[in-house]
Design a protein around this motif. Structure first.
Motif, short mmCIF file in Angstrom:
data_model
loop_
_atom_site.label_atom_id
_atom_site.label_comp_id
_atom_site.label_asym_id
_atom_site.label_seq_id
_atom_site.Cartn_x
_atom_site.Cartn_y
_atom_site.Cartn_z
N SER A 4 -0.60 -28.22 17.92
CA SER A 4 -0.84 -29.19 18.98
C SER A 4 -0.95 -28.47 20.31
CB SER A 4 0.29 -30.22 19.03
OG SER A 4 1.51 -29.57 19.29
N SER A 5 -1.57 -29.13 21.26
CA SER A 5 -1.74 -28.56 22.59
C SER A 5 -0.51 -28.83 23.41
CB SER A 5 -2.96 -29.18 23.27
OG SER A 5 -4.11 -28.89 22.53
N ALA A 9 -2.08 -30.45 28.65
CA ALA A 9 -3.26 -29.61 28.45
C ALA A 9 -4.50 -30.48 28.44
CB ALA A 9 -3.15 -28.83 27.16
N ARG A 10 -5.56 -29.94 28.93
CA ARG A 10 -6.86 -30.59 28.87
C ARG A 10 -7.88 -29.51 28.59
NH1 ARG A 10 -7.91 -31.69 35.29
NH2 ARG A 10 -7.33 -29.61 35.86
N PHE A 11 -9.08 -29.92 28.30
CA PHE A 11 -10.10 -28.98 27.87
C PHE A 11 -11.35 -29.09 28.73
CE2 PHE A 11 -7.26 -29.80 24.45
CZ PHE A 11 -7.08 -28.56 23.86
N ALA A 12 -12.11 -28.01 28.75
CA ALA A 12 -13.40 -27.99 29.42
C ALA A 12 -14.34 -27.17 28.55
CB ALA A 12 -13.30 -27.37 30.81
N ALA A 62 -10.77 -32.28 20.17
CA ALA A 62 -11.81 -32.96 19.39
C ALA A 62 -12.95 -33.43 20.29
CB ALA A 62 -11.21 -34.14 18.62
N GLU A 63 -12.61 -33.98 21.45
CA GLU A 63 -13.64 -34.42 22.39
C GLU A 63 -14.43 -33.21 22.90
OE1 GLU A 63 -14.18 -37.02 26.50
OE2 GLU A 63 -12.17 -36.59 25.79
N ALA A 64 -13.73 -32.12 23.19
CA ALA A 64 -14.41 -30.91 23.66
C ALA A 64 -15.34 -30.36 22.59
CB ALA A 64 -13.37 -29.85 24.06
N ASP A 65 -14.91 -30.37 21.33
CA ASP A 65 -15.76 -29.92 20.23
C ASP A 65 -17.03 -30.76 20.14
OD1 ASP A 65 -14.04 -27.87 19.42
OD2 ASP A 65 -13.04 -29.12 17.91
N LEU A 82 -12.58 -24.17 26.59
CA LEU A 82 -11.43 -23.60 27.28
C LEU A 82 -10.31 -24.62 27.38
CD1 LEU A 82 -13.55 -22.24 30.26
CD2 LEU A 82 -12.80 -20.94 28.27
N GLU A 83 -9.09 -24.14 27.20
CA GLU A 83 -7.94 -25.01 27.40
C GLU A 83 -7.39 -24.74 28.80
OE1 GLU A 83 -3.51 -25.50 25.55
OE2 GLU A 83 -5.19 -25.29 24.13
N GLU A 84 -7.25 -25.82 29.56
CA GLU A 84 -6.74 -25.70 30.92
C GLU A 84 -5.44 -26.48 31.00
OE1 GLU A 84 -10.07 -27.49 32.95
OE2 GLU A 84 -11.00 -25.55 33.23
N SER A 85 -4.46 -25.90 31.64
CA SER A 85 -3.19 -26.62 31.76
C SER A 85 -3.29 -27.61 32.90
CB SER A 85 -2.03 -25.65 31.98
OG SER A 85 -2.24 -24.92 33.17
N GLY A 86 -2.79 -28.80 32.67
CA GLY A 86 -2.78 -29.84 33.70
C GLY A 86 -1.65 -29.58 34.68
#
Length: 87
Positions: A4-5, A9-12, A62-65, A82-86
């Motif tokens: 799990s993230s 965490a959020r993605f770009a 999943a959304e980023a993929d 990329l995983e970006e920390s919120g």
């Protein structure tokens, strides 16, 4: 079991890195016209500057993929998730 993230965490999806800001801004405008949440992140290093074009933030891997697959197939763009920390 998938890892799990971290919380927050959020993605770009990075779709380009350019030496000239104008090139990054053109791609940003093109993707924004397609309804994507896109931004340019300036990055400076000891030897060079780059303007990175990213789609996001996206709520899940999943959304980023899904977004990355679409950008690669339809727009023929290189993609890096990329995983970006919120904060």
């Amino acid at each position: 079991m998938a890892a799990s993230s971290p919380a927050g965490a959020r993605f770009a999806v990075q779709v380009g890195a350019f030496a000239q800001s104008g090139e990054a801004e053109r791609l940003e405008a093109e993707l924004r016209s397609k309804g994507l949440p896109v931004y340019v992140q300036p990055a400076t290093g000891a030897r060079e500057s780059r303007w990175r074009v990213r789609v996001g933030p996206l709520a899940s891997r999943a959304e980023a993929d899904k977004v990355a697959a679409r950008l690669k197939a339809q727009d023929k763009l290189p993609v890096w998730i990329l995983e970006e920390s919120g904060t």
